[in-house]
Design a protein around this motif. Structure first.
Motif, PDB file in Angstrom:
ATOM      1  N   LEU B 111      50.946  18.016  28.453  1.00 41.33           N
ATOM      2  CA  LEU B 111      51.838  18.911  29.508  1.00 41.33           C
ATOM      3  C   LEU B 111      52.031  18.261  30.845  1.00 41.33           C
ATOM      4  O   LEU B 111      53.185  18.504  31.512  1.00 41.33           O
ATOM      5  N   LEU B 114      54.760  16.027  30.710  1.00 38.08           N
ATOM      6  CA  LEU B 114      56.147  16.718  30.777  1.00 38.08           C
ATOM      7  C   LEU B 114      56.265  17.255  32.214  1.00 38.08           C
ATOM      8  O   LEU B 114      57.497  16.941  32.562  1.00 38.08           O
ATOM      9  N   LEU B 115      55.440  17.746  32.675  1.00 40.25           N
ATOM     10  CA  LEU B 115      55.765  18.130  34.120  1.00 40.25           C
ATOM     11  C   LEU B 115      56.108  17.247  34.978  1.00 40.25           C
ATOM     12  O   LEU B 115      56.753  17.375  35.947  1.00 40.25           O
ATOM     13  N   LEU B 120      62.455  17.075  37.010  1.00 39.97           N
ATOM     14  CA  LEU B 120      62.467  18.192  36.116  1.00 39.97           C
ATOM     15  C   LEU B 120      62.710  19.516  36.957  1.00 39.97           C
ATOM     16  O   LEU B 120      61.881  19.509  38.001  1.00 39.97           O
ATOM     17  N   ARG B 121      63.472  20.348  36.808  1.00 42.77           N
ATOM     18  CA  ARG B 121      63.684  21.697  37.456  1.00 42.77           C
ATOM     19  C   ARG B 121      62.419  22.387  37.382  1.00 42.77           C
ATOM     20  O   ARG B 121      61.980  22.493  36.267  1.00 42.77           O
ATOM     21  N   MET B 124      57.367  23.281  40.082  1.00 47.32           N
ATOM     22  CA  MET B 124      56.320  23.987  40.934  1.00 47.32           C
ATOM     23  C   MET B 124      56.047  25.269  40.244  1.00 47.32           C
ATOM     24  O   MET B 124      54.964  25.759  40.343  1.00 47.32           O
ATOM     25  N   TYR B 126      56.138  26.136  36.993  1.00 45.41           N
ATOM     26  CA  TYR B 126      55.439  26.003  35.872  1.00 45.41           C
ATOM     27  C   TYR B 126      53.958  25.817  36.392  1.00 45.41           C
ATOM     28  O   TYR B 126      53.108  26.345  35.816  1.00 45.41           O
ATOM     29  N   ARG B 127      53.687  24.941  37.286  1.00 44.40           N
ATOM     30  CA  ARG B 127      52.689  24.687  37.836  1.00 44.40           C
ATOM     31  C   ARG B 127      51.744  25.837  38.369  1.00 44.40           C
ATOM     32  O   ARG B 127      50.672  26.091  37.680  1.00 44.40           O
ATOM     33  N   THR B 128      52.429  26.906  38.919  1.00 42.89           N
ATOM     34  CA  THR B 128      51.881  28.166  39.306  1.00 42.89           C
ATOM     35  C   THR B 128      51.453  28.867  37.998  1.00 42.89           C
ATOM     36  O   THR B 128      50.353  29.539  38.125  1.00 42.89           O
ATOM     37  N   MET B 129      52.315  28.946  37.104  1.00 42.13           N
ATOM     38  CA  MET B 129      52.137  29.504  35.710  1.00 42.13           C
ATOM     39  C   MET B 129      50.999  29.100  35.304  1.00 42.13           C
ATOM     40  O   MET B 129      49.875  30.022  34.891  1.00 42.13           O
ATOM     41  N   PHE B 130      50.752  27.784  35.292  1.00 44.68           N
ATOM     42  CA  PHE B 130      49.446  27.196  34.631  1.00 44.68           C
ATOM     43  C   PHE B 130      48.184  27.301  35.361  1.00 44.68           C
ATOM     44  O   PHE B 130      47.082  27.183  34.801  1.00 44.68           O
ATOM     45  N   PHE B 131      48.438  27.804  36.655  1.00 41.37           N
ATOM     46  CA  PHE B 131      47.302  27.761  37.379  1.00 41.37           C
ATOM     47  C   PHE B 131      46.682  29.181  37.566  1.00 41.37           C
ATOM     48  O   PHE B 131      45.511  29.582  37.634  1.00 41.37           O
ATOM     49  N   LEU B 132      47.687  30.369  37.158  1.00 41.79           N
ATOM     50  CA  LEU B 132      47.292  31.611  37.024  1.00 41.79           C
ATOM     51  C   LEU B 132      45.875  31.973  36.713  1.00 41.79           C
ATOM     52  O   LEU B 132      45.155  32.762  37.144  1.00 41.79           O
ATOM     53  N   ILE B 195      46.710  20.308  36.908  1.00 35.30           N
ATOM     54  CA  ILE B 195      46.585  19.714  38.371  1.00 35.30           C
ATOM     55  C   ILE B 195      46.028  18.437  38.625  1.00 35.30           C
ATOM     56  O   ILE B 195      46.832  17.612  39.341  1.00 35.30           O
TER      57      ILE B 195
END
Lengths: 271, 316, 426
Positions: B111, B114-115, B120-121, B124, B126-132, B195
């Motif tokens: 992931l 990919l990130l 890649l639009r 940020m 996506y990152r927030t989602m994965f950090f939740l 992260i």
């Protein structure tokens, strides 16, 4: 490379994000349901009507704002202390030479490997003998000193180039000046990362403040949240609403510091 | 323990200029300065952590009254350890949990790759989602997961049924219950891993990819021959942290399985066992033994990882 | 060093206990002028639902004792005992706090509690106003430490609508466990096609097998708490009942019962009966959308009528630095006035004779009198010095019996072995 070529990446990332988000979204929906709906079978995901009053109930049941304020104070002191002590110790472990340095560092690391519950009674007795029960000092004291902060900062400093230090030293700066004026500013991303991790740990800390601060006016939000759970019966929608309210400020901190955090954690990858 | 390996100033994925050895040697043995830097920290560590650990070591040789008052019993508690089949069982459970959580590492590597694709639009977001999930409060989120894993009415089995699979009773069948807890642990750890790994990825010089592309390497080849090797230092760090954290499994188990679910007997982790002995059985002496066993096991696991890193971790 | 601290602590505790005794003969009793009692005390408990009642009681207390400040402290149940134990190890226990039956002997036998014998002698507390079978539980070594604060008994919740739908008549009030099994079977036969079970039950002792074991003349632990009661044939029969229900298909399986709790099966109309503890169910059932269909029924009988009765109590720390005020508050909590305030809150069933009406009236159509009547045939909650040491393992063994993986006899043997091993360590 054009955005078009990232098509599959988006598919994967969106699916991944949804998986990550789903339990959270459900928590949000739960916080707007009735308790009967939460425990209904077959499970109803979408409530028949949205019960925003669950959020009002949180404020009725808990002195939310005052506990929130206490959490903020405790967290600020604890995290600032961690940052300062962690940065100084981490710098020393990374860049200074002194007898037994690596052995001491190994011992510090070992603390991370002991179940935290081990420390409970001993720390309580120490805080008691310092006369710090039911004080802010008592709540924050053990949490200021964390092995994790020193470990994290050591890794960060190991990754910074030494040239800058050398230059400052040749200019006649003493080690503290080198650290404070040159290295600490460079370490800002690392400090940001440590700050987010520290805020999270302090904000959610439950058992320690519960045991040390028994006067109702001194309890932080984490303790307040825990009191929403009954021995047998828990009002889940209200608990969910409270949990979401409690983590909202952390999310905001994260969003503000996002760029720094992501850059900041970079160092961890080094070694 | 980790002393010899840790002191090697291993390289970094961030292209930091390596310091000249000659200069390094010339660097002062720092005089009293180190004391100023680590002194305050070490005092706190010694008082609040080291002293309790030493106390624990002493308590492991004693029998405790429930409210204090210790009697020296020598190695009695340690002898119990060798006849206690709960400890190996709990160790095995903990290791199974850690292995499941570690599955998150390759997922996170993929992931993150990919990130970190250029241009890649929404990265940020996506990152927030994965950090939740890392923000989730175990007690609150555990309820949601319990509902999801529910054997009769949960969404996970409903999803499996779409493919004609009859899912198990996740939270009440011995093997599966641990898997369920592992999945939640994995869910909570992926964001953190991403992260760290993303940050490591950013340290890889873009020229390497350009060179590889010029050589006609496909994206897949680039991933395996450029990304993964250069990311090994970050992967190593993530592994070490995940293993240490995995050995501390307790809150999640307590929140998802709970004490009155019969399956808890088959899913106890090492820390659960420690908690059980110290606070439920009120056998602090033996609880201290288990705490020290946990320390020893994690220390060995960490030392092994530091030793093995020489074989597979590429420092620039 | 630890020993020295502990020794000093013991000495201090003894000194305080003595101080408590000597002052109470002159000061801590009802005959003294309450205006002379002053100071600050803390009162720790775990149920946030009872906080309003506690605050009203403190207000009433302050009318009599204006110079005593009582600070209520709510600690969540999940952390309550860990917190108390940490405080007890450092002589910082709250002055007055909630005690339950599983933990009472641990605290009493280790000298952590102040006896109430002086309060009883002076008439400040009248134990005869409380159910004798449960009050006796709170004595240790010939000294009384508390009287019950509230009482938790069990009853069978029944969904009248499902009975009607199934065409099964409501059982008589003196039904037996055999009738229970037959009724559950009849309902399952009639409504099984709609996914409705005759009954559901929890997988731990207090609402389930503790009651059936007592009803069949067995026991969980002997009276002085030194040996398991699982060798009794009645105890084995009391286990068998639950395995039969599952084997008949009259109840969900063990897996289903551990993932979806009995109350959920019931309030969603998927089970027509379930036995439960008053404190764990009344508010839940009463606030359910279909509450009108539900009623509390006495538990089935075996060779005798039986339920397990659990009573909380208010105790005073032997280390209290303000023994007079703490004892005055403890006595007030045990007064009719305080018990009535508590009862009016409708949250819990007050233990004081004749104060239960308000509780019954809190949900007038649920048949709550059943819980009050059950106090007469209640057996005290089975407990030893370290109750958790053996009770924590019970659900796992019970589940194996219920699922049919082992026989009730094997289950009883395993429960006996586990308990006796734990008791040997006490």
């Amino acid at each position: 490379m054009s955005e078009r070529r990232n098509g599959w990446a988006h598919v994967v990332l969106i699916v991944g994000s949804l998986v990550m988000l789903f339990p959270f979204a459900w928590q949000l929906i739960t916080s707007l349901s009735t308790n009967a709906e939460v425990t209904s079978i077959p499970i109803t995901i979408w409530p028949s009507s949205l019960h925003f009053e669950n959020y009002a109930t949180v404020f009725e049941r808990l002195p939310f704002l005052s506990q929130f304020a206490i959490s903020v104070v405790i967290t600020l002191i604890r995290v600032l202390g961690q940052l300062l002590l962690g940065a100084m110790a981490g710098y020393a472990f990374a860049r200074m030479r002194f007898p037994g340095r690596d052995a001491i560092f190994a011992v510090v690391l070992a603390i991370l490997m002991v179940p935290p519950q081990v420390f409970l009674i001993s720390q309580y007795q120490i805080v008691q003998s310092l006369g710090w029960l039911d004080t802010v000092a008592g709540i924050v004291a053990p949490g200021i000193f964390t092995a994790f902060s020193a470990f994290l900062m050591r890794q960060f400093f190991l990754g910074l180039p030494e040239e800058l230090e050398e230059a400052a030293r040749l200019d006649g700066a003493n080690p503290f000046q080198v650290f404070w004026r040159v290295m600490l500013p460079l370490a800002r991303p690392g400090l940001s990362a440590l700050a987010v991790i520290g805020v999270l740990a302090s904000w959610n800390d439950l058992l320690w403040p519960l045991v040390v601060a028994t006067k109702p006016g001194q309890q932080p939000l984490s303790v307040g949240l825990a009191t929403l759970q009954g021995q047998y019966v828990t009002d889940y929608p209200v608990l969910m609403a409270a949990a979401l309210l409690a983590c909202a400020p952390i999310l905001i901190v994260f969003l503000i510091m996002q760029r720094r955090v992501i850059d900041g954690l970079a160092f961890s990858g080094m070694k | 323990m980790t002393v010899t390996t840790l002191k090697r100033p291993a390289g970094t994925s961030v292209p930091a200029a390596p310091a000249a050895p000659a200069r390094r040697r010339r660097r002062l043995s720092s005089g009293w300065w180190p004391l100023l830097f680590v002194g305050p920290f070490l005092v706190g560590i010694a008082v609040f952590y080291l002293f309790p650990i030493l106390q624990t070591a002493y308590y492991s040789l004693t029998s405790w009254g429930p409210f204090g008052g210790v009697t020296f019993v020598g190695l009695e508690n340690w002898a119990t350890l060798f006849t206690d089949d709960e400890v190996p069982k709990a160790l095995l459970n903990t290791v199974v949990y850690i292995l499941i959580v570690l599955l998150g590492v390759p997922i996170a590597v993929w992931l993150s790759a990919l990130l970190n694709r250029p241009r890649l639009r929404g990265s940020m977001t996506y990152r927030t989602m994965f950090f939740l999930p890392y923000l989730a409060m175990p007690v609150a989120i555990a309820l949601v997961w319990r509902l999801m894993f529910n054997g009769d009415f949960g969404v996970i089995n409903a999803f499996l049924r779409l493919f004609g699979i009859q899912g198990p009773y996740w939270l009440s069948t011995p093997g599966y219950a641990l898997v369920a807890v592992g999945v939640v642990g994995l869910w909570m750890s992926v964001g953190f891993n991403i992260i760290i790994l993303s940050a490591g990825l950013r340290g890889i010089p873009p020229e390497l990819y350009e060179a590889a592309a010029l050589d006609g390497a496909s994206r897949r080849t680039q991933f395996w021959h450029v990304t993964v090797p250069l990311l090994t230092p970050s992967i190593f760090f993530v592994l070490v942290i995940n293993v240490i954290a995995g050995f501390q499994l307790f809150d999640l188990l307590y929140a998802i399985i709970g004490r009155s679910n019969p399956v808890i007997d088959d899913t106890k982790s090492l820390v659960y066992l420690f908690y059980d002995e110290s606070f439920i059985q009120n056998d602090r002496g033996y609880g201290a033994v288990i705490a020290l066993v946990i320390l020893a096991v994690v220390a060995i696991a960490t030392a092994i990882q530091f030793r093995l890193q020489r074989r597979w971790v590429n420092y620039v | 060093m630890k020993k020295v601290i502990a020794g000093a602590a013991m000495a201090a505790a003894v000194a305080l206990a003595l101080a408590g005794c000597s002052t109470s003969s002159s000061g801590g009793t009802a005959s003294t002028d309450p205006k002379d009692v002053s100071g600050e005390i803390t009162y720790a408990f775990w149920d946030p639902n009872q906080q309003p009642a506690v605050e009203s009681i403190i207000e009433a207390f302050n009318e009599e004792y204006p110079d005593v400040t009582v600070t209520p402290v709510v600690t969540p149940f999940a952390q309550y005992w860990t917190t108390l134990q940490t405080q007890a190890s450092s002589n910082t226990l709250p002055d007055v706090f909630w005690m339950n039956m599983p933990y009472f002997k641990l605290y009493a036998s280790n000298g952590q509690l102040a006896p109430i014998d002086d309060l009883v002698e002076s008439g400040a507390i009248d134990p005869s106003k409380y159910p004798e079978n449960l009050t006796d539980f709170y004595s240790y070594d010939g000294q009384q430490y508390a009287v019950p604060k509230d009482v938790d008994t069990n009853a069978m919740w029944i969904n009248k609508a499902l009975f009607e739908q199934a065409g099964v008549p409501l059982p008589s009030e003196d039904w037996t466990y055999d009738d229970y099994r037959a009724t559950a079977k009849a309902i399952t036969t009639a409504l099984g096609g709609q996914g409705v079970y005759g009954t559901a039950f929890y997988l731990f002792g207090q609402p389930t097998f503790y009651n059936s074991v007592f009803a069949d003349g067995g026991s969980i632990i002997n009276e002085d708490g030194t040996a398991s009661g699982w060798t009794d044939p009645g105890s084995v029969e009391g286990l068998q009942i639950w395995a039969d229900l599952v084997a008949d298909g009259s109840s969900p399986t063990v897996e289903q019962l551990s993932e979806t709790l009995a109350d959920q099966w019931f309030v969603n109309g998927k089970a027509a009966m379930f036995p439960s503890i008053a404190g764990a169910s009344v508010a839940l059932i009463g606030s359910s959308p279909n509450a009108a269909d539900y009623t509390a029924f006495p538990l089935p009988q075996g060779t005798q009528k039986a339920t397990v009765g659990h009573a909380l109590s208010n105790v005073v720390s032997a280390q209290s630095k303000n023994m007079n005020a703490a004892k005055a508050f403890q006595a007030f909590l045990a007064s009719q006035q305080a018990q009535e305030i508590q009862s009016e809150s409708g949250v819990t069933l007050s233990a004081y004779e004749g104060t239960s009406d308000a509780f019954v009236a809190s949900y007038p159509n649920l048949g709550l009198q059943t819980f009050v009547d059950a106090i007469d045939y209640a057996f005290p909650y089975p407990a030893s010095t370290n109750t958790d040491a053996w009770s924590a393992g019970e659900p796992a063994i019970f589940a194996q019996v219920v699922s049919g993986a082992i026989t009730a006899q094997d289950g009883a043997d395993q429960l006996a072995a586990a308990m006796d091993a734990a008791l040997a360590k006490e």
